[in-house]
Design a protein around this motif. Structure first.
Motif, short mmCIF file in Angstrom:
data_model
loop_
_atom_site.label_atom_id
_atom_site.label_comp_id
_atom_site.label_asym_id
_atom_site.label_seq_id
_atom_site.Cartn_x
_atom_site.Cartn_y
_atom_site.Cartn_z
N GLN A 122 52.07 25.28 -18.28
CA GLN A 122 53.24 25.93 -18.85
C GLN A 122 54.02 26.74 -17.81
O GLN A 122 55.22 26.99 -17.98
CB GLN A 122 52.83 26.87 -19.99
N ARG A 123 53.34 27.15 -16.76
CA ARG A 123 53.98 28.02 -15.77
C ARG A 123 54.95 27.27 -14.84
O ARG A 123 55.72 27.90 -14.12
CB ARG A 123 52.90 28.70 -14.92
N ILE A 124 54.89 25.96 -14.84
CA ILE A 124 55.73 25.17 -13.93
C ILE A 124 57.18 25.23 -14.40
O ILE A 124 57.49 24.92 -15.56
CB ILE A 124 55.23 23.72 -13.86
N ASP A 125 58.07 25.62 -13.50
CA ASP A 125 59.45 25.90 -13.90
C ASP A 125 60.30 24.65 -14.10
O ASP A 125 61.46 24.76 -14.50
CB ASP A 125 60.13 26.85 -12.90
N LYS B 242 47.12 24.01 -20.76
CA LYS B 242 48.06 25.11 -20.94
C LYS B 242 48.45 25.79 -19.62
O LYS B 242 49.45 26.51 -19.57
CB LYS B 242 47.48 26.14 -21.92
N THR B 243 47.68 25.58 -18.56
CA THR B 243 48.06 26.19 -17.27
C THR B 243 49.35 25.60 -16.72
O THR B 243 50.01 26.21 -15.88
CB THR B 243 46.93 26.00 -16.24
#
Length: 264
Positions: A110-113, A107-108
């Motif tokens: 998810q922050r990748i744009d 889930k980390t």
């Protein structure tokens, strides 16, 4: 169109690594697309052996939110600095196997744009289009084989809202790529009527040593043979299950292993 198998449960020969997972390198209409990334960096190692550069990939697609298809996401981001990754907006849900083990994504990430969330229909370009088919009925029952999701704070049978399919148009033909076909391979064939379908059938839990399992697989083969589709399968179909299906489908069904490539 050329499809090279970077990761699969089996290997074409001893030069290639294999693992329970899937990754396909697709070249179509002058575009390069990576479909799934396996569970580790196996796909990257095999790509190097075949002189394929992940940095050259134009687009990446995640078929669904399970670790054996998206576990290599971080490796892909390290090797490719520009390609967008198209994945269902449900891909980072809480998904578990029949033993209650978490089998979802990291889930980390998810922050990748560069993550592009998809819906019912998402065109990538004139060649590639993604479909979730969540709004369509599923006339043929498909077992979840104990796979679950956390929904409204309860564990329920996975609806596979996070699964999507890649439709490729090239040279007047329709090619469909599916990771695991959790919504039912028979339903998928009915929805798309492709000329060629590439992907897993999700039959590996069917007990083909028992009469019931044999009958189920024969019925599946008979139904698929009613279509005009040619099939290239892999991964979650299961090797014994494939062997039985092959006896009924003959030259309409083929198996893909890591290190193999097809031109269709």
């Amino acid at each position: 169109m050329k499809i090279t198998v970077l990761c699969e449960n089996t290997a074409a020969d001893a030069h290639f690594l294999c693992e329970h997972g899937l990754s396909l390198y697709i070249e179509a209409d002058s575009h390069k697309l990576l479909f799934d990334m396996g569970q580790t960096d196996v796909f990257f190692h095999n790509a190097k052996i075949m002189n394929l550069s992940l940095s050259d990939v134009d687009y990446a697609v995640l078929s669904h939110g399970h670790y054996d298809h998206g576990g290599g996401l971080s490796c892909f981001f390290e090797q490719n600095k520009t390609a967008p990754v198209f994945l269902s907006r449900h891909a980072f849900g809480d998904y578990y196997n029949a033993q209650g083990k978490y089998i979802g994504l990291d889930k980390t990430l998810q922050r990748i744009d560069r993550m592009i969330p998809t819906d019912e229909c998402t065109p990538i370009n004139n060649t590639f289009t993604l479909f979730s088919c969540n709004a369509l009925s599923r006339p043929c029952p498909a077992s979840a084989f104990g796979l679950t999701e956390r929904h409204d704070d309860q564990l329920t049978e996975d609806r596979f809202l996070h699964e999507q399919y890649l439709l490729i148009h090239e040279n007047g033909k329709r090619f469909l790529v599916s990771g695991c076909s959790h919504k039912g391979i028979q339903n998928i064939v009915r929805w798309f009527r492709p000329d060629v379908l590439i992907g897993g059938f999700h039959q590996m839990k069917v007990d083909c040593d028992q009469e019931q399992g044999k009958n189920e697989l024969k019925a599946l083969a008979d139904d698929l043979m009613k279509s005009d589709t040619d099939f290239y399968t892999c991964h979650c179909t299961g090797q014994p299950q494939y062997d039985l299906l092959k006896t009924h489908m003959q030259n309409r069904l083929h198996y893909l292993s890591a290190g193999s490539a097809i031109i269709i």
